[in-house]
Scaffold this active site. Structure first.
Site, PDB file in Angstrom:
ATOM      1  N   MET A 107      21.357 -28.009 -65.025  1.00 32.84           N
ATOM      2  CA  MET A 107      20.285 -27.119 -65.379  1.00 32.84           C
ATOM      3  C   MET A 107      20.220 -25.990 -64.357  1.00 32.84           C
ATOM      4  O   MET A 107      20.348 -26.229 -63.172  1.00 32.84           O
ATOM      5  CB  MET A 107      18.960 -27.868 -65.393  1.00 32.84           C
ATOM      6  CG  MET A 107      18.926 -29.094 -66.300  1.00 32.84           C
ATOM      7  SD  MET A 107      19.400 -28.742 -67.979  1.00 32.84           S
ATOM      8  CE  MET A 107      20.779 -29.837 -68.190  1.00 32.84           C
ATOM      9  N   PRO A 108      20.019 -24.770 -64.797  1.00 36.53           N
ATOM     10  CA  PRO A 108      19.967 -23.647 -63.856  1.00 36.53           C
ATOM     11  C   PRO A 108      18.732 -23.724 -62.955  1.00 36.53           C
ATOM     12  O   PRO A 108      17.635 -24.049 -63.415  1.00 36.53           O
ATOM     13  CB  PRO A 108      19.883 -22.416 -64.748  1.00 36.53           C
ATOM     14  CG  PRO A 108      20.045 -22.875 -66.140  1.00 36.53           C
ATOM     15  CD  PRO A 108      19.930 -24.351 -66.176  1.00 36.53           C
ATOM     16  N   PHE A 109      18.942 -23.436 -61.698  1.00 33.22           N
ATOM     17  CA  PHE A 109      17.865 -23.401 -60.710  1.00 33.22           C
ATOM     18  C   PHE A 109      18.031 -22.122 -59.907  1.00 33.22           C
ATOM     19  O   PHE A 109      19.049 -21.924 -59.247  1.00 33.22           O
ATOM     20  CB  PHE A 109      17.955 -24.622 -59.793  1.00 33.22           C
ATOM     21  CG  PHE A 109      16.921 -24.647 -58.708  1.00 33.22           C
ATOM     22  CD1 PHE A 109      15.650 -25.140 -58.959  1.00 33.22           C
ATOM     23  CD2 PHE A 109      17.214 -24.177 -57.445  1.00 33.22           C
ATOM     24  CE1 PHE A 109      14.694 -25.158 -57.951  1.00 33.22           C
ATOM     25  CE2 PHE A 109      16.269 -24.188 -56.440  1.00 33.22           C
ATOM     26  CZ  PHE A 109      15.006 -24.687 -56.697  1.00 33.22           C
TER      27      PHE A 109
END
Length: 74
Positions: free
Chosen positions: A1-3
């Site tokens: 998941m993008p952070f």
């Protein structure tokens, strides 16, 4: 998941500007990864105490950033 982690000097940006950053950074990631990733894209805005951020051996303060943005020497 993008952070996406954004670090800012405390007191430079108001709540509305930080919300705009969150929205626009999320939109940018979605443009790259696709709309299905919107709900799992995390953006965290962290503020660093004025004077606790250094550039070129000099502490950077909230006031100095405001002066820089205004085009005046700090």
């Amino acid at each position: 998941m993008p952070f996406v982690n954004v670090k800012l000097i405390k007191g430079v940006f108001d709540a509305g500007q930080k919300q705009e950053m969150i929205e626009k950074l999320t939109d940018t990631m979605v443009e790259i990864e696709g709309e299905n990733m919107r709900g799992v894209t995390w953006v965290v805005v962290e503020e660093v105490k004025s004077g606790d951020w250094g550039i070129g051996g000099q502490a950077l303060t909230t006031e100095a950033v405001h002066a820089l943005a205004a085009g005046t020497p700090a």
